[in-house]
Design a protein around this motif. Structure first.
Motif, PDB file in Angstrom:
ATOM      1  N   ARG A   1      12.245  16.525 -11.022  1.00 58.02           N
ATOM      2  CA  ARG A   1      11.839  15.219 -10.490  1.00 58.02           C
ATOM      3  C   ARG A   1      12.655  14.097 -11.136  1.00 58.02           C
ATOM      4  NH1 ARG A   1       5.484  14.728  -9.465  1.00 58.02           N
ATOM      5  NH2 ARG A   1       5.589  15.912  -7.547  1.00 58.02           N
ATOM      6  N   ARG A   2      12.947  13.090 -10.317  1.00 56.43           N
ATOM      7  CA  ARG A   2      13.640  11.922 -10.840  1.00 56.43           C
ATOM      8  C   ARG A   2      12.730  11.190 -11.826  1.00 56.43           C
ATOM      9  NH1 ARG A   2      14.687  11.911  -5.120  1.00 56.43           N
ATOM     10  NH2 ARG A   2      16.881  11.638  -4.631  1.00 56.43           N
ATOM     11  N   VAL A   3      13.313  10.718 -12.925  1.00 58.16           N
ATOM     12  CA  VAL A   3      12.556   9.913 -13.881  1.00 58.16           C
ATOM     13  C   VAL A   3      13.334   8.619 -14.123  1.00 58.16           C
ATOM     14  CG1 VAL A   3      11.218  11.725 -15.016  1.00 58.16           C
ATOM     15  CG2 VAL A   3      13.529  11.258 -15.808  1.00 58.16           C
ATOM     16  N   TYR A   4      12.658   7.514 -13.892  1.00 58.58           N
ATOM     17  CA  TYR A   4      13.268   6.189 -13.968  1.00 58.58           C
ATOM     18  C   TYR A   4      12.849   5.485 -15.243  1.00 58.58           C
ATOM     19  CZ  TYR A   4      14.225   7.145  -9.101  1.00 58.58           C
ATOM     20  OH  TYR A   4      14.675   7.716  -7.943  1.00 58.58           O
ATOM     21  N   ASP A   5      13.605   4.444 -15.589  1.00 55.07           N
ATOM     22  CA  ASP A   5      13.284   3.672 -16.787  1.00 55.07           C
ATOM     23  C   ASP A   5      13.408   2.181 -16.483  1.00 55.07           C
ATOM     24  OD1 ASP A   5      16.027   3.063 -16.806  1.00 55.07           O
ATOM     25  OD2 ASP A   5      16.485   4.547 -18.349  1.00 55.07           O
ATOM     26  N   HIS A   6      13.301   1.382 -17.538  1.00 53.09           N
ATOM     27  CA  HIS A   6      13.339  -0.073 -17.412  1.00 53.09           C
ATOM     28  C   HIS A   6      14.627  -0.552 -16.732  1.00 53.09           C
ATOM     29  CE1 HIS A   6      12.820  -4.289 -18.339  1.00 53.09           C
ATOM     30  NE2 HIS A   6      13.974  -4.285 -18.967  1.00 53.09           N
ATOM     31  N   HIS A   7      15.751   0.059 -17.059  1.00 50.20           N
ATOM     32  CA  HIS A   7      17.025  -0.341 -16.445  1.00 50.20           C
ATOM     33  C   HIS A   7      16.972  -0.185 -14.927  1.00 50.20           C
ATOM     34  CE1 HIS A   7      21.267  -1.001 -15.837  1.00 50.20           C
ATOM     35  NE2 HIS A   7      21.344   0.162 -15.211  1.00 50.20           N
ATOM     36  N   HIS A   8      16.444   0.923 -14.447  1.00 51.60           N
ATOM     37  CA  HIS A   8      16.331   1.132 -12.999  1.00 51.60           C
ATOM     38  C   HIS A   8      15.455   0.057 -12.358  1.00 51.60           C
ATOM     39  CE1 HIS A   8      17.516   5.253 -14.268  1.00 51.60           C
ATOM     40  NE2 HIS A   8      18.251   5.161 -13.176  1.00 51.60           N
ATOM     41  N   THR A   9      14.383  -0.287 -13.045  1.00 53.11           N
ATOM     42  CA  THR A   9      13.479  -1.316 -12.541  1.00 53.11           C
ATOM     43  C   THR A   9      14.209  -2.652 -12.424  1.00 53.11           C
ATOM     44  OG1 THR A   9      11.623  -0.195 -13.589  1.00 53.11           O
ATOM     45  CG2 THR A   9      11.255  -2.466 -12.913  1.00 53.11           C
ATOM     46  N   ARG A  10      14.977  -3.010 -13.452  1.00 53.62           N
ATOM     47  CA  ARG A  10      15.728  -4.279 -13.427  1.00 53.62           C
ATOM     48  C   ARG A  10      16.761  -4.300 -12.306  1.00 53.62           C
ATOM     49  NH1 ARG A  10      15.741  -8.823 -16.500  1.00 53.62           N
ATOM     50  NH2 ARG A  10      17.972  -8.684 -16.365  1.00 53.62           N
ATOM     51  N   VAL A  11      17.511  -3.211 -12.172  1.00 49.66           N
ATOM     52  CA  VAL A  11      18.550  -3.165 -11.131  1.00 49.66           C
ATOM     53  C   VAL A  11      17.913  -3.217  -9.752  1.00 49.66           C
ATOM     54  CG1 VAL A  11      20.370  -1.734 -10.097  1.00 49.66           C
ATOM     55  CG2 VAL A  11      20.238  -1.990 -12.591  1.00 49.66           C
ATOM     56  N   LEU A  12      16.858  -2.466  -9.543  1.00 49.54           N
ATOM     57  CA  LEU A  12      16.206  -2.453  -8.235  1.00 49.54           C
ATOM     58  C   LEU A  12      15.590  -3.813  -7.910  1.00 49.54           C
ATOM     59  CD1 LEU A  12      15.647  -0.769  -5.769  1.00 49.54           C
ATOM     60  CD2 LEU A  12      13.578   0.066  -6.881  1.00 49.54           C
ATOM     61  N   ALA A  13      14.991  -4.466  -8.883  1.00 52.32           N
ATOM     62  CA  ALA A  13      14.442  -5.804  -8.667  1.00 52.32           C
ATOM     63  C   ALA A  13      15.566  -6.784  -8.331  1.00 52.32           C
ATOM     64  CB  ALA A  13      13.663  -6.264  -9.893  1.00 52.32           C
ATOM     65  N   PHE A  14      16.705  -6.621  -8.969  1.00 53.03           N
ATOM     66  CA  PHE A  14      17.888  -7.451  -8.703  1.00 53.03           C
ATOM     67  C   PHE A  14      18.358  -7.254  -7.262  1.00 53.03           C
ATOM     68  CE2 PHE A  14      22.528  -8.017  -8.785  1.00 53.03           C
ATOM     69  CZ  PHE A  14      22.654  -9.263  -9.384  1.00 53.03           C
ATOM     70  N   ILE A  15      18.443  -6.003  -6.830  1.00 58.27           N
ATOM     71  CA  ILE A  15      18.859  -5.698  -5.456  1.00 58.27           C
ATOM     72  C   ILE A  15      17.869  -6.311  -4.468  1.00 58.27           C
ATOM     73  CG2 ILE A  15      19.190  -3.860  -3.747  1.00 58.27           C
ATOM     74  CD1 ILE A  15      20.096  -2.067  -6.150  1.00 58.27           C
ATOM     75  N   ARG A  16      16.606  -6.092  -4.723  1.00 58.41           N
ATOM     76  CA  ARG A  16      15.561  -6.602  -3.815  1.00 58.41           C
ATOM     77  C   ARG A  16      15.644  -8.122  -3.697  1.00 58.41           C
ATOM     78  NH1 ARG A  16       9.624  -7.833  -4.531  1.00 58.41           N
ATOM     79  NH2 ARG A  16       8.806  -7.697  -2.433  1.00 58.41           N
ATOM     80  N   ARG A  17      15.775  -8.803  -4.810  1.00 58.64           N
ATOM     81  CA  ARG A  17      15.843 -10.264  -4.776  1.00 58.64           C
ATOM     82  C   ARG A  17      17.114 -10.733  -4.064  1.00 58.64           C
ATOM     83  NH1 ARG A  17      13.441 -14.634  -3.695  1.00 58.64           N
ATOM     84  NH2 ARG A  17      14.022 -16.399  -4.958  1.00 58.64           N
ATOM     85  N   GLY A  18      18.205 -10.038  -4.296  1.00 54.08           N
ATOM     86  CA  GLY A  18      19.450 -10.363  -3.600  1.00 54.08           C
ATOM     87  C   GLY A  18      19.291 -10.251  -2.094  1.00 54.08           C
TER      88      GLY A  18
END
Length: 145
Positions: free
Chosen positions: A47-64
């Motif tokens: 299973r994929r396991v995500y961390d804080h960095h993934h959350t930041r990048v994904l939030a950045f993409i979403r906001r963009g």
């Protein structure tokens, strides 16, 4: 978006990433496939396991995306170092081009608004053969198919 907290240490599954960022799971997988979101490590069970960095990048993409940036523009911003390390001058250049595009779209929409408004003003609500709104929608001016 909710505060970013994790109940099980520093990593979490894709469903939690989706919940934290408000981004659909399939969209997260798509961003991974096209290289916008770094591929996460996998657990022993695969299973994929995500961390804080993934959350930041994904939030950045979403906001963009919310601000109307294209995926290519966001990729360029991420390539510059992402939300933490991108050089401000380079980011400014991309944002300035995007602002120019927005201004052109606004100008086009204003022209469209004027044209449609003028057309509606000419419409007397009569029969279809004399309808200026239908005329403007026709493939050839003044002639309906």
């Amino acid at each position: 978006m909710e505060a970013i907290t994790h109940s099980r240490g520093d990593t979490f599954p894709i469903g939690e990433l989706s919940r934290l960022t408000g981004v659909n799971i399939e969209t997260i997988r798509y961003y991974e496939r096209i290289g916008m979101l770094p591929a996460p490590p996998r657990s022993e069970g695969g299973r994929r396991v995500y961390d804080h960095h993934h959350t930041r990048v994904l939030a950045f993409i979403r906001r963009g995306r919310e601000l109307g940036f294209t995926l290519d523009e966001i990729k360029a911003l991420l390539a510059l170092g992402g939300p933490e390390r991108a050089p401000c001058g380079d980011v400014r250049e991309i944002a300035a081009r995007h602002l120019d595009d927005i201004r052109m779209k606004i100008a086009d929409l204003r022209k469209l608004e004027r044209l449609l408004g003028q057309t509606i003003d000419r419409c007397e609500g009569g029969t279809a053969p004399e309808c200026p709104v239908l005329d403007i929608l026709s493939p050839e001016p003044g002639r309906r198919a």
